[in-house]
Design an enzyme around this catalytic site. Structure first.
Site, PDB file in Angstrom:
ATOM      1  N   ASP A   1       4.677  41.112  87.965  1.00  0.00           N
ATOM      2  CA  ASP A   1       6.066  41.418  88.602  1.00  0.00           C
ATOM      3  C   ASP A   1       7.006  40.300  88.677  1.00  0.00           C
ATOM      4  O   ASP A   1       7.657  40.096  89.612  1.00  0.00           O
ATOM      5  CB  ASP A   1       5.966  42.226  90.108  1.00  0.00           C
ATOM      6  CG  ASP A   1       7.080  43.108  90.241  1.00  0.00           C
ATOM      7  OD1 ASP A   1       7.895  43.504  89.371  1.00  0.00           O
ATOM      8  OD2 ASP A   1       7.259  43.734  91.423  1.00  0.00           O
TER       9      ASP A   1
ATOM     10  N   HIS B   1      10.236  44.651  88.395  1.00  0.00           N
ATOM     11  CA  HIS B   1      10.350  46.086  88.715  1.00  0.00           C
ATOM     12  C   HIS B   1      11.830  46.188  88.978  1.00  0.00           C
ATOM     13  O   HIS B   1      12.433  47.406  88.822  1.00  0.00           O
ATOM     14  CB  HIS B   1       9.432  46.517  89.762  1.00  0.00           C
ATOM     15  CG  HIS B   1       9.862  46.110  91.357  1.00  0.00           C
ATOM     16  ND1 HIS B   1       9.382  45.064  91.923  1.00  0.00           N
ATOM     17  CD2 HIS B   1      10.876  46.577  92.150  1.00  0.00           C
ATOM     18  CE1 HIS B   1       9.832  44.923  93.249  1.00  0.00           C
ATOM     19  NE2 HIS B   1      10.904  46.217  93.323  1.00  0.00           N
TER      20      HIS B   1
ATOM     21  N   SER C   1      13.251  42.859  97.207  1.00  0.00           N
ATOM     22  CA  SER C   1      12.473  42.697  96.220  1.00  0.00           C
ATOM     23  C   SER C   1      13.223  41.592  95.334  1.00  0.00           C
ATOM     24  O   SER C   1      14.393  41.540  95.171  1.00  0.00           O
ATOM     25  CB  SER C   1      12.410  44.069  95.476  1.00  0.00           C
ATOM     26  OG  SER C   1      11.305  44.765  95.783  1.00  0.00           O
ATOM     27  N   GLY C   2      12.379  40.966  94.543  1.00  0.00           N
ATOM     28  CA  GLY C   2      12.807  39.965  93.659  1.00  0.00           C
ATOM     29  C   GLY C   2      12.920  38.714  94.375  1.00  0.00           C
ATOM     30  O   GLY C   2      13.267  37.641  93.683  1.00  0.00           O
TER      31      GLY C   2
HETATM   32  C1  4AZ Z   1      10.604  47.837  97.608  1.00  0.00           C
HETATM   33  O1  4AZ Z   1      10.620  48.700  97.728  1.00  0.00           O
HETATM   34  C2  4AZ Z   1       9.745  46.947  98.738  1.00  0.00           C
HETATM   35  N1  4AZ Z   1       6.918  45.740 102.525  1.00  0.00           N
HETATM   36  C3  4AZ Z   1       9.810  45.656  98.801  1.00  0.00           C
HETATM   37  C4  4AZ Z   1       8.802  45.041  99.765  1.00  0.00           C
HETATM   38  C5  4AZ Z   1       8.014  45.778 100.477  1.00  0.00           C
HETATM   39  C6  4AZ Z   1       8.013  47.056 100.301  1.00  0.00           C
HETATM   40  C7  4AZ Z   1       8.771  47.780  99.514  1.00  0.00           C
HETATM   41  C8  4AZ Z   1       7.078  45.265 101.314  1.00  0.00           C
HETATM   42  O2  4AZ Z   1      11.541  46.893  97.134  1.00  0.00           O
END
Ligand code: 4AZ
Length: 470
Positions: free
Chosen positions: A311, A261, A408-409
């Site tokens: 993902d 993503h 993320s990632g």
């Molecule tokens: C994001 O938006 C995201 N709480 C990553 C992790 C989490 C929520 C959002 C987990 O990249």
């Protein structure tokens, strides 16, 4: 990354109201075929006078049933409606509590064959059919392909070295057993390994796989949240220009894994704008045009932007990362390795540090998160079925710590003895550190074949190019 500085004692994520709720299901005695059989009248065997009484009786019964049903509908309808609503409520409660024993009841997959590599002289050892003895591997029947399979089985991306060692050069104890691979049986199944008292060739196998999962500086790290350089040497920052967008994990000098993503959100950006930074703790240290150039982006072909399934994405770097005390690869989970719920794993990143998403961290943050059972996370109390088999969740139901946007990632790693393994890739969640909404991660164990296939094809291309160019 959100981390409550004053954590309160959280309830065990999977302890709930586990007792006292009964659900009536088809299959309970009331509905069983046996009960129906008892209710069937054997009319055909009765004599004529009996038949007359029977007809009269049946007519009376029918009339009675009709009137009774009408009365029932008239007076009991609101009650039956209420009962069905209550049952739905109970079912929700049942879904929440029912999961408490789930992992305990699941049998763990049976291991057919295990491997280990002796750290002193890199001798390969095999354990078959869960017998206690570790056997050295005879060189007869050995092949490069088998060596690659063993490294992969152990969670390494590559084989780096393999050779035959003369038995008489090795110090052994008297009772040491050996195993020889049967040339006709490929694969790593237990039938492929035949126990031997000695090796006819007088040679055994020495094997080295690519380094991973070690923290050379770990002994110098004292507790706390401020992450010192080298604590997570596989942590990467995936940046567009000099702007951090996502985390990543180093798998090999040329390979970084991140979330699909992250790439999808910036799919209109030019490939040449992507950079990977490794060995970094403070973001303010990043300068434009620093970092490794991304040569290829390979999102998982089944990635779904709708439900975040699959993902994961691989980034191939144009020039390899220089491994050091502060830059190194993380191991993948070993084949069939299961990390049980409650395992204490770590997530790290430069993501937002408050739930209102107003503040990102300049320095790398980390926090410990326990793995939760997917069954539980999929219950109506948590994510209500939104997790696919390619996902796992970890964290707390009291919202004390969680990954957040910008993490993320990045890696979710779990210790396996002295080795750290990449168990998850930060993927999604409802908000950050919200009660009852722990973090959701792409489950790396389900992507092992895909990761290895891509890395193998790439290696074959490299080798071919080297051969062509001499
Ligand atoms: C994001 O938006 C995201 N709480 C990553 C992790 C989490 C929520 C959002 C987990 O990249």
């Amino acid at each position: 990354m959100l981390d409550d500085p004053n954590p309160t004692e959280a309830q065990d994520a999977e302890e709930g109201p586990a007792f006292g709720i009964i659900r009536v299901e088809p299959g309970d005695q009331l509905w069983s075929p046996k009960t129906q059989q008892q209710c069937t009248s054997p009319v055909g065997r009765w004599c004529p006078p009996q038949r007359g009484y029977a007809v009269l009786g049946a007519l009376g019964l029918l009339a009675g049933v009709g009137v009774g049903s009408w009365l029932l509908v008239l007076y009991l309808w609101p009650a039956s409606q209420l009962a069905s609503e209550t049952l739905q409520g109970q079912e929700m409660a049942w879904n929440c509590s029912e999961v408490s024993n789930e992992d305990v009841l699941l049998p763990s997959p049976r291991k057919t064959v295990s491997f280990r590599i002796n750290t002193e002289d890199f001798l390969l050892e095999v354990q078959v059919r869960a017998q206690p003895d570790w056997l050295l591997v005879c060189h007869e029947g050995w092949s490069l392909a088998l060596g690659r399979q063993v490294c992969r089985h152990l969670g390494h991306l590559r084989l780096t070295h393999h050779k035959a060692v003369i038995l008489s050069d090795v110090k052994l104890n008297g009772s040491q057993g050996f195993a020889q691979v049967s040339p006709r049986r490929g694969g790593l199944l237990e039938e492929a390994w035949q126990p031997r008292d000695n090796c006819t060739s007088g040679q055994i196998v020495s094997l080295k796989c690519s380094d991973c999962g070690a923290r050379p500086l770990a002994s110098r790290i004292v507790g706390g949240q401020a992450v010192a350089p080298g604590r997570w040497p596989w942590q990467a920052s995936v940046a567009l220009g000099s702007r951090h967008t996502c985390g990543g994990s180093v798998l090999a000098p040329h390979w970084v894994v991140t979330a699909a993503h992250c790439i999808h959100s910036f799919r209109l950006s030019r490939l040449s704008s992507w950079r990977v930074h490794a060995g970094l703790v403070s973001h303010s240290a990043i300068r434009p045009h620093q970092g490794a150039v991304v040569e290829r982006i390979i999102p998982h072909p089944l990635y779904s932007a709708q439900n975040h399934d699959y993902d994961v994405a691989l980034l191939r770097l144009r020039t390899p990362l220089n491994f050091s005390d502060t830059v190194g690869a993380v191991c993948l989970p070993a084949q069939e390795q299961h990390f049980p719920r409650g395992s204490h794993c770590w997530v790290s990143g430069w993501g937002h540090t408050d739930p209102s998403h107003s503040h990102s961290s300049d320095t790398l943050q980390d926090t410990v998160v326990p793995l939760l059972s997917t069954h539980f996370c999929n219950s109506s109390c948590v994510y209500g079925g939104a997790l696919t088999p390619r996902m796992l969740c970890a964290g707390y139901l009291d919202g004390r710590a969680d990954a957040c946007q910008g993490d993320s990632g990045g890696p979710l790693v779990c210790p396996d003895g002295d080795t750290w393994r990449l168990v998850g890739v930060v993927s999604w969640g409802r908000g950050c550190a919200e009660p009852n909404h722990p973090g959701v991660y792409a489950k790396v164990a389900t992507f092992l074949d895909w990761i290895h296939d891509i890395a193998r094809v790439s290696l074959e291309k490299e080798t071919l190019m080297e051969e062509i160019l001499g």
